[in-house]
Design an enzyme around this catalytic site. Structure first.
Site, PDB file in Angstrom:
ATOM      1  N   HIS A  12       5.582  -1.426   4.730  1.00 26.72           N
ATOM      2  CA  HIS A  12       4.492  -0.436   4.755  1.00 26.72           C
ATOM      3  C   HIS A  12       3.604  -0.542   5.993  1.00 26.72           C
ATOM      4  CE1 HIS A  12       1.935  -3.526   2.300  1.00 26.72           C
ATOM      5  NE2 HIS A  12       1.727  -3.685   3.585  1.00 26.72           N
ATOM      6  N   HIS A  59      -5.039  -3.320   0.029  1.00 24.81           N
ATOM      7  CA  HIS A  59      -5.429  -4.336   1.018  1.00 24.81           C
ATOM      8  C   HIS A  59      -6.945  -4.470   1.052  1.00 24.81           C
ATOM      9  CE1 HIS A  59      -1.342  -3.184   2.227  1.00 24.81           C
ATOM     10  NE2 HIS A  59      -1.263  -4.317   2.882  1.00 24.81           N
ATOM     11  N   HIS A 193       6.212 -11.398   7.850  1.00 22.14           N
ATOM     12  CA  HIS A 193       5.125 -11.229   8.816  1.00 22.14           C
ATOM     13  C   HIS A 193       3.961 -12.145   8.460  1.00 22.14           C
ATOM     14  CE1 HIS A 193       3.955  -8.214   5.735  1.00 22.14           C
ATOM     15  NE2 HIS A 193       2.830  -7.884   6.348  1.00 22.14           N
ATOM     16  N   GLU A 240       4.224 -10.367   0.313  1.00 17.55           N
ATOM     17  CA  GLU A 240       4.268  -8.997  -0.246  1.00 17.55           C
ATOM     18  C   GLU A 240       5.626  -8.690  -0.875  1.00 17.55           C
ATOM     19  OE1 GLU A 240       1.056  -6.660   2.672  1.00 17.55           O
ATOM     20  OE2 GLU A 240       3.187  -6.514   3.136  1.00 17.55           O
TER      21      GLU A 240
HETATM   22  C1  DHB Z   1       0.524  -5.200   9.436  1.00 16.29           C
HETATM   23  C2  DHB Z   1       1.376  -5.324   8.341  1.00 16.29           C
HETATM   24  C3  DHB Z   1       0.893  -5.209   7.033  1.00 16.29           C
HETATM   25  O1  DHB Z   1       1.649  -5.362   5.915  1.00 16.29           O
HETATM   26  C4  DHB Z   1      -0.446  -4.910   6.825  1.00 16.29           C
HETATM   27  O2  DHB Z   1      -0.853  -4.707   5.559  1.00 16.29           O
HETATM   28  C5  DHB Z   1      -1.313  -4.802   7.897  1.00 16.29           C
HETATM   29  C6  DHB Z   1      -0.819  -4.945   9.206  1.00 16.29           C
HETATM   30  C7  DHB Z   1       1.035  -5.313  10.833  1.00 16.29           C
HETATM   31  O3  DHB Z   1       2.224  -5.569  11.034  1.00 16.29           O
HETATM   32  O4  DHB Z   1       0.266  -5.111  11.749  1.00 16.29           O
HETATM   33 FE    FE Z   2       0.425  -5.238   4.020  1.00 16.75          FE
END
Ligand code: DHB
Ligand code: FE
Length: 292
Positions: A12, A59, A193, A240
């Site tokens: 997302h 978030h 991530h 996540e």
């Molecule tokens: C990013 C990824 C995410 O899942 C999020 O909630 C906010 C930022 C990113 O890759 O920048």
């Molecule tokens: Fe996220």
């Protein structure tokens, strides 16, 4: 009766939404990301469901950090687009299916999963970016959406095992709704991530692809993976991914039997699989699994 016809999984990344909204989708960097969704958008046009049960995470947008439900089901008739600091994304509001939400809440709570009922909720990139990726830029979303928010923001968060079992309960709930609705269940967020600390920027392609393999072929085994492995291997925000187990738990091959936890139907068909790095700070993963 309502039927679950497919489960759809996607990252997302908020920058994907910004790329679309600011007209950057044709830039080479973003083209590589969007190319993985071209087939999916065609497929969605041919397989548009009546309702999407969309598992996502807020978030700290709608719930803030003052009150964080573990599992929250949207029960409203419509949901406004959240303002995440730069104004709401210019996408259509989300129309819900309040009756089906109420039925699912009744069934799942009576099945011993404690859900929070949310009668008013703005939806952030966790929900709108997956819709944009699968439907493109539209003036109205082509189906109703039930937002289902999972806490993956502040510990303690639910285990993969709990998520998988919840998916099984959601399947039972949807399939006992007395109207012939075509329902898809989506699992969103991930893949690897980490946005903070010394390991910011962490990506783990091998682990992500193994996760996709196991989500397809061994979801019950995958559901046993503890949090610490997600965080160590996929980064603090890679956690996540536990949300994908809710959608996978709702497929018929892992259905909870009436008398025992026996497996049910045939394995789902892998209609589409895509993996790409990078998009912003994140590895993008996407799957479509269809009931056969
Ligand atoms: C990013 C990824 C995410 O899942 C999020 O909630 C906010 C930022 C990113 O890759 O920048
Ligand atoms: Fe996220």
């Amino acid at each position: 009766m309502a039927r679950i016809t497919a489960s759809v999984y996607t990252s997302h990344v908020p920058a994907i939404g910004a790329a679309l909204d600011l007209g950057k989708a044709q830039e080479p960097y973003w083209q590589k990301v969007f190319s993985g969704y071209e087939f999916s958008q065609r497929w969605m046009r041919e397989h548009t469901p009546d309702v999407i049960f969309l598992v996502f995470n807020d978030h700290a947008t709608s719930f803030s950090l003052e009150m964080i439900p573990t599992f929250a089901i949207g029960t409203a008739a419509e949901y406004a687009i959240a303002d995440e600091g730069w104004g709401p994304r210019p996408v259509p509001k989300v129309l819900g299916h309040a009756e089906l939400s109420a039925h699912i809440a009744q069934s799942v709570i009576q099945d011993d999963f404690d859900l929070t009922l949310v009668n008013k909720m703005d939806v952030d990139h966790g929900l709108t970016v997956p819709l944009s990726l699968l439907f493109g830029q539209v003036s109205a979303w082509p189906c109703k959406v039930i937002p289902f928010a999972v806490n993956v923001v502040q510990y303690p968060i639910p285990s993969g095992r709990r998520c998988f079992m919840l998916g099984q309960a959601i399947r039972k709930a949807i399939e006992s709704y007395d109207e012939p609705l075509n329902v898809q269940i989506w699992g969103t967020g991930g893949m690897s991530h980490q946005l903070q600390g010394p390991r910011a920027g962490l990506i783990n392609k091998e682990w992500d692809n193994h996760f996709l393999d196991r989500l397809i072929a061994d979801p019950a085994g995958l559901s046993q993976v503890p949090h610490i492995e997600y965080v160590r291997e996929a980064g603090s925000e890679g956690i996540e991914l536990v949300m994908w187990l809710i959608a996978r738990g709702a497929m018929s091959d892992v259905a909870r039997g009436a008398t025992a936890d026996a497996a049910g139907g045939a394995a789902p068909r892998v209609t589409h699989r895509f993996y790409h790095v990078p998009a912003s700070n994140t590895a993008v993963g996407h799957l479509i699994l269809e009931e056969t």
